[in-house]
Scaffold this active site. Structure first.
Site, PDB file in Angstrom:
ATOM      1  N   ASP A 135      11.441  13.421  11.958  1.00 25.08           N
ATOM      2  CA  ASP A 135      11.236  14.196  10.339  1.00 25.08           C
ATOM      3  C   ASP A 135       9.835  14.304  10.427  1.00 25.08           C
ATOM      4  O   ASP A 135       8.903  14.063   9.561  1.00 25.08           O
ATOM      5  CB  ASP A 135      11.754  12.823   9.555  1.00 25.08           C
ATOM      6  N   GLY A 158       8.445   3.649  -0.291  1.00 25.15           N
ATOM      7  CA  GLY A 158       8.900   5.222   0.398  1.00 25.15           C
ATOM      8  C   GLY A 158      10.968   4.450   0.596  1.00 25.15           C
ATOM      9  O   GLY A 158      11.245   3.340   0.211  1.00 25.15           O
ATOM     10  N   MET A 203      11.953   4.771   2.748  1.00 25.96           N
ATOM     11  CA  MET A 203      12.138   3.839   4.622  1.00 25.96           C
ATOM     12  C   MET A 203      11.441   2.265   4.239  1.00 25.96           C
ATOM     13  O   MET A 203      12.444   1.222   5.152  1.00 25.96           O
ATOM     14  CB  MET A 203      11.509   4.701   5.874  1.00 25.96           C
ATOM     15  N   ILE A 210       0.987  -0.940  -0.147  1.00 29.90           N
ATOM     16  CA  ILE A 210      -0.054   0.282   0.153  1.00 29.90           C
ATOM     17  C   ILE A 210       0.728   1.296   0.099  1.00 29.90           C
ATOM     18  O   ILE A 210       0.244   2.391  -0.156  1.00 29.90           O
ATOM     19  CB  ILE A 210      -0.470  -0.018   1.020  1.00 29.90           C
ATOM     20  N   VAL A 232       5.124  -0.767   2.952  1.00 34.41           N
ATOM     21  CA  VAL A 232       4.465  -0.979   3.344  1.00 34.41           C
ATOM     22  C   VAL A 232       3.197  -1.861   3.220  1.00 34.41           C
ATOM     23  O   VAL A 232       2.924  -1.508   1.877  1.00 34.41           O
ATOM     24  CB  VAL A 232       3.684   0.343   3.837  1.00 34.41           C
ATOM     25  N   LYS A 292       5.571  -2.094   7.863  1.00 31.93           N
ATOM     26  CA  LYS A 292       6.581  -1.840   7.494  1.00 31.93           C
ATOM     27  C   LYS A 292       7.669  -2.265   8.012  1.00 31.93           C
ATOM     28  O   LYS A 292       7.759  -3.125   8.654  1.00 31.93           O
ATOM     29  CB  LYS A 292       6.430  -0.440   7.739  1.00 31.93           C
TER      30      LYS A 292
END
Length: 450
Positions: free
Chosen positions: A139, A21, A23, A18, A26, A41
């Site tokens: 962040d 990115g 990191m 879904i 997900v 994640k």
């Protein structure tokens, strides 16, 4: 490579991707043990930091995520579980059908002031709760603000950007976070603290209100960092109470920004059409106890310079002989729920340090230390030393760098707040955790010039 249908940690069945990115990926998944939909994640680190650093990044990610899992707030994405599979860290979070504020702004460019204030009040409330737990976000950006189908705003990814290596990697080092939304002290290579989260929230909401980040945009991240570190915020086109609130959050001096609790109160005043609370006065003028000494020659030395992280700013260094005498303050403690002890002030040749417990809770406390140039000329660096009480440890420090050897703590200036004019002052702060109680101890400090 993780695929749909795979079972993670014996209970989380991956269904579909879904999001993806820097990191990691997900997934929407099902917790087969509790029969509920969750988001999983799969954390990844930036390849530019290397394999060894990546292994450390995975450990940091797990540590930061476990710390974040303590937080339960209606406007923060809940972390249910933290698992490790074949050395890879995974976060199991609440599943929130939503769009990020960044995606929304791609469609709408900017939002009306009342909507921005409403989002600000919700996100500030979650960040204030996190700060009270000693957890920084690091962040806060439009990409990490999620807006649910009912319009409820939630903040995601506490502390994970630094842990996984997301951010700017340069020839001089690494800066975690998104350059357009960094606080000036972080863009200048310093270690950001709670005030950096306040600035980042202001920058995020400024983008939503104005249609551009507070320092504009630039395809060159280094050029953008220079703008953030050196220049002033672009004056907003909007006026009114919300613009004033954002102005307070975006002050260059971290000590002049409101706390996150105060930021929440400001946004709530805007949403409720109430007058804004006045800025909280910052107590910088304090009576300092001076220690008389015989004058000794001041030795000046030129330094080749230190390269400011990611910015290449050369800083000259003046060396001033430091003394050894301090004015000791008695050590006392205050139980949870009682008034923190009075601040202590100690001096040394050239500078003075004032220690004040600003907040405390069972198992931890927050401290602000004011460093003042107590010399007749400007100084180019400072250092504060004290003994950490038994059972205490520093978990986070901002506006400086620290080392701990046994119980001896040494805090040195950051690059951006090293130089102090005569009678000038700056502050640093930290969160300390204790094994029991609120830890309201008052150590005696030694301040030395460099």
């Amino acid at each position: 490579m993780t695929d749909a249908g795979e079972l993670i940690a014996g209970r989380y069945r991956l269904a579909e991707r879904i999001g993806q990115g820097a990191m990691g990926v997900v997934w929407r998944a099902r917790d087969e043990r509790l029969d509920r939909v969750v988001a999983v994640k799969q954390l990844d680190y930036d390849p530019a930091i290397g394999q060894a650093a990546g292994d450390q990044a995975a450990l940091r990610a797990l540590r930061e995520a476990r710390l974040t899992a303590r937080l339960r707030h209606p406007h923060a994405v809940t972390v249910h579980d933290v698992v490790e599979v074949s050395g890879e860290p995974y976060l199991v979070m609440e599943y929130l059908p939503s769009r990020s504020l960044a995606d929304i702004l791609l469609d709408r460019d900017r939002l009306p002031a009342d909507e921005v204030a409403r989002i600000g009040a919700q996100i500030a409330s979650a960040l204030a709760a996190a700060h009270a737990e000693g957890v920084m976000h690091r962040d806060v950006t439009p990409a990490n603000v999620l807006i649910g189908e009912s319009g409820v705003a939630k903040i995601a990814d506490f502390g994970i950007s630094r842990a996984t290596g997301e951010g700017l990697v340069t020839g001089g080092g690494f800066i975690a976070g998104t350059p357009a939304f960094l606080a000036p002290e972080v863009a200048g290579g310093g270690e950001g603290g709670f005030p950096a989260d306040v600035f980042a929230l202001g920058a995020t909401l400024y983008r939503a209100l104005e249609g551009t980040p507070p320092f504009g945009t630039d395809d060159n991240p280094i050029a953008l960092l220079l703008k953030v570190a050196k220049e002033e915020v672009i004056p907003p086109r909007h006026d009114g109470p919300l613009a004033e609130v954002l102005g307070r959050l975006l002050r260059r001096d971290p000590a002049e920004r409101p706390t996150m609790v105060e930021a929440q109160e400001l946004f709530e005043a805007v949403t409720e059409n109430r007058p804004l609370p006045p800025s909280r006065p910052r107590r910088t003028a304090t009576r300092l106890i001076r220690v008389r000494r015989s004058r000794r020659p001041i030795v000046l030395a030129s330094a080749a310079g230190a390269v400011l992280l990611a910015l290449g700013v050369v800083i000259g260094t003046a060396l001033v002989p430091d003394g050894t005498a301090t004015v000791a303050a008695p050590v006392s403690s205050s139980p949870p729920g009682t008034t923190p002890p009075s601040p202590t002030t100690t001096t040394d040749l050239g500078c003075a340090a004032r220690y004040e417990v600003t907040n405390s809770w069972p198992g931890g406390y927050q401290v602000e230390v004011t460093v003042r140039n107590d010399h007749g000329a400007g100084l180019s660096g400072w250092r504060v030393l004290w003994t950490l009480p038994a059972g205490h440890r520093i978990s986070d420090l901002w506006n400086g760098s620290f080392t701990v050897e046994g119980s001896a703590v040494t805090v040195e200036n950051a690059s951006w707040n090293a130089k102090l004019d005569a009678s000038g002052s700056t502050t640093f702060g930290f969160i300390a955790l204790t094994q029991s109680g609120s830890g309201g101890a008052r150590p005696s400090l030694t301040c030395r010039t460099l």
